[in-house]
Scaffold this motif. Sequence first.
Motif, PDB file in Angstrom:
ATOM      1  N   SER A 110    -118.384  53.032 -37.222  1.00  0.00           N
ATOM      2  CA  SER A 110    -118.285  53.145 -38.680  1.00  0.00           C
ATOM      3  C   SER A 110    -119.474  53.893 -39.270  1.00  0.00           C
ATOM      4  O   SER A 110    -119.378  54.445 -40.365  1.00  0.00           O
ATOM      5  CB  SER A 110    -118.181  51.754 -39.311  1.00  0.00           C
ATOM      6  OG  SER A 110    -119.324  50.981 -39.009  1.00  0.00           O
ATOM      7  N   SER A 418    -118.331  40.793 -41.943  1.00  0.00           N
ATOM      8  CA  SER A 418    -116.901  41.017 -42.224  1.00  0.00           C
ATOM      9  C   SER A 418    -116.136  41.197 -40.919  1.00  0.00           C
ATOM     10  O   SER A 418    -115.770  42.317 -40.563  1.00  0.00           O
ATOM     11  CB  SER A 418    -116.722  42.253 -43.119  1.00  0.00           C
ATOM     12  OG  SER A 418    -117.387  43.375 -42.551  1.00  0.00           O
ATOM     13  N   PHE A 420    -113.166  41.487 -38.357  1.00  0.00           N
ATOM     14  CA  PHE A 420    -111.861  42.087 -38.625  1.00  0.00           C
ATOM     15  C   PHE A 420    -110.745  41.187 -38.106  1.00  0.00           C
ATOM     16  O   PHE A 420    -110.786  40.702 -36.984  1.00  0.00           O
ATOM     17  CB  PHE A 420    -111.749  43.459 -37.968  1.00  0.00           C
ATOM     18  CG  PHE A 420    -110.544  44.227 -38.408  1.00  0.00           C
ATOM     19  CD1 PHE A 420    -110.556  44.924 -39.607  1.00  0.00           C
ATOM     20  CD2 PHE A 420    -109.388  44.248 -37.648  1.00  0.00           C
ATOM     21  CE1 PHE A 420    -109.445  45.627 -40.039  1.00  0.00           C
ATOM     22  CE2 PHE A 420    -108.270  44.946 -38.069  1.00  0.00           C
ATOM     23  CZ  PHE A 420    -108.304  45.633 -39.266  1.00  0.00           C
ATOM     24  N   ASN A 429    -104.656  36.370 -33.535  1.00  0.00           N
ATOM     25  CA  ASN A 429    -106.019  36.705 -33.953  1.00  0.00           C
ATOM     26  C   ASN A 429    -107.041  35.761 -33.329  1.00  0.00           C
ATOM     27  O   ASN A 429    -108.092  36.201 -32.852  1.00  0.00           O
ATOM     28  CB  ASN A 429    -106.122  36.650 -35.480  1.00  0.00           C
ATOM     29  CG  ASN A 429    -105.775  37.971 -36.129  1.00  0.00           C
ATOM     30  OD1 ASN A 429    -106.581  38.896 -36.145  1.00  0.00           O
ATOM     31  ND2 ASN A 429    -104.561  38.071 -36.646  1.00  0.00           N
ATOM     32  N   ALA A 469    -106.053  43.284 -42.377  1.00  0.00           N
ATOM     33  CA  ALA A 469    -107.477  42.971 -42.517  1.00  0.00           C
ATOM     34  C   ALA A 469    -107.709  41.530 -42.981  1.00  0.00           C
ATOM     35  O   ALA A 469    -108.778  41.197 -43.476  1.00  0.00           O
ATOM     36  CB  ALA A 469    -108.164  43.945 -43.464  1.00  0.00           C
ATOM     37  N   ARG A 478    -111.385  33.568 -43.779  1.00  0.00           N
ATOM     38  CA  ARG A 478    -111.448  34.605 -42.741  1.00  0.00           C
ATOM     39  C   ARG A 478    -112.598  34.325 -41.780  1.00  0.00           C
ATOM     40  O   ARG A 478    -112.464  34.521 -40.562  1.00  0.00           O
ATOM     41  CB  ARG A 478    -111.599  35.986 -43.387  1.00  0.00           C
ATOM     42  CG  ARG A 478    -110.353  36.469 -44.103  1.00  0.00           C
ATOM     43  CD  ARG A 478    -110.389  37.971 -44.343  1.00  0.00           C
ATOM     44  NE  ARG A 478    -111.422  38.369 -45.291  1.00  0.00           N
ATOM     45  CZ  ARG A 478    -111.237  38.477 -46.599  1.00  0.00           C
ATOM     46  NH1 ARG A 478    -110.043  38.179 -47.121  1.00  0.00           N
ATOM     47  NH2 ARG A 478    -112.205  38.869 -47.398  1.00  0.00           N
ATOM     48  N   SER A 482    -112.413  33.520 -37.708  1.00  0.00           N
ATOM     49  CA  SER A 482    -113.251  34.217 -36.724  1.00  0.00           C
ATOM     50  C   SER A 482    -114.108  33.225 -35.952  1.00  0.00           C
ATOM     51  O   SER A 482    -114.381  33.418 -34.760  1.00  0.00           O
ATOM     52  CB  SER A 482    -114.134  35.247 -37.423  1.00  0.00           C
ATOM     53  OG  SER A 482    -113.348  36.183 -38.128  1.00  0.00           O
TER      54      SER A 482
END
Length: 575
Positions: A110, A418, A420, A429, A469, A478, A482
């Motif tokens: 990125s 953040s 993904f 996920n 996302a 989120r 994770s």
Amino acid sequence: MHWLKNEHWVRPDLKRYRGLLFWSLILGIMTFVFAGALMFTSGFLIDKSATKPLFAAIYVTVVLTRAFGIGRPVFQYIERLTSHNWVLRITSHMRRKLYKVLETDAAFVSEHHQTGDILGLLADDIGHIQNLYLRMIFPTVVGAGLTVIATLLLGWFNWGFALWIMLLLLFQVLILPWWGLVVERFRKAEQKQLNHDAYVSLTDSVLGLSDWVITHREKDFMSQSLAAPKKLAASTVKSKRFQWRRDFVGQLLFVLIVISMLIWTNLEWTGNQASANWVGAFVLVVFPLDQAFSGIAQGVGEWPTYRDAIRHLNDLQPVTRQLPQQQAVPTQFKEMTLQHLSFQYTPKDPELITDIDLTVHSGEKIAILGPSGMGKTTLLQLVLGDLTPTTGNVLIDGQDVLTYQQHRTNLFAVLDQSPFLFNTSIVNNVRLGNEQASDADVAAALKAVKLDQLVAQLPNGINSSVEEAGFGFSGGERQRLSLARILLQDAPIVLLDEPTVGLDPITEQALLETMFTVLQGKTILWVTHHLQGVNQTDRVIFLEDGRLTMNDTPSHLAKNDERYQNLYALDAGLR
């Protein structure tokens, strides 16, 4: 053209799949040979039948017409299968190669590439290489082969006329494409840049869509988003107009070939009734060639686009690192040691990390504080092995961490600002942490991070989609998803890079409590900007200008370190 010497995207695949290429070209030529033969025998059959002969006199011609009629679509079908198999193998290999090249720079992709650039590589450049084969190389070689065959066959009867037809066909193969190339090369370069700008602008606009709406600048959003596409559309219209004129000239050339064939056959083959039957055969054989030659100019005219795509891909170089011989990852360790650790990207760049000595014991939890830009994330990247120290080492029980890079996911887990989440189910996920985990394991991990009740309320439970996302969930949710992924990964060392940034204080505190509860027994390095939750760590270190300026327990610092006391007061809003 010096760049072609070092070209490593197209030429290797042409060599690798040269067998399929050879047969694709042969089948392509045979398709048009059979199409021409079908028209030739049909033309003879029509002329001969007009004289009302006995069926025996045209029996062989009838059989040949049927044979060529069946053979043409058969060859065409096999040719399509072979050529598309060839192209798909090449482009599939290229995509795998592109993913592998990007993977070598995954930690910094990125930073080194715009999202629009990556989309352009995947969506356009690989597609342009595919068109290079299908629309330029294949038609041009087939057209050149047919030109040779037509010249030799006509030369059997009249070499002068054969050379004239060859000249007209070469005009189709060489002159028309060259004309289009000269006229369109700058315009194609402009279109390539505009297309790239459109991808970058669209990506930028979509990612910042909420800010456009908040500031009530919808008109500016539309203006910026459509600027490059509008210019691209205008340039494309100009190209279409030129292509129409060029194709019209090509059609006129084929009309000239037909007229030439009519004149020649009337001069050479009308001496008697028997020879006059061949007039229709020779004239009709021309018409299938139009399909073979008409696309060559268009394909070659796109060469600037293909060339830029090849250059773009060749400019993308894999990031190579000289790593020591890889070792098996230990399941347990006693201590991690940072010895005289320093880092700078190049000798001309300032040092980001300067002579850090630090020992982290197994199961210890350390908070890493410091202002932005002081090297906190860089320190984690050195510990993880994404970066190679300029001097010093990161050691796990005396073994350099760089020797564990091949299987480092068994040693390190990472939760950053953040993480993904992919546009698939919750279970998929979370299972990224351990692909062998059962649904029960996933459910247990979700319960541990206190998402079990939320997931139970969803229509499809753990099979519910998280959407693109992870936008179907809040920021804190989120991060918990994770975190569940990390629990399944079960690595002994967990690196937390400001995972609570952007969360409200209540959500942040709840998430911190969950993290330190479920990660009990893990070794944690936690980068944070403020002091909320640091009382749950064993030590606090402070980085300033890449140097370690504070290293002690939270309680001792709170009692005895004036600077820490000031930081705590500022963070709590007491000053």
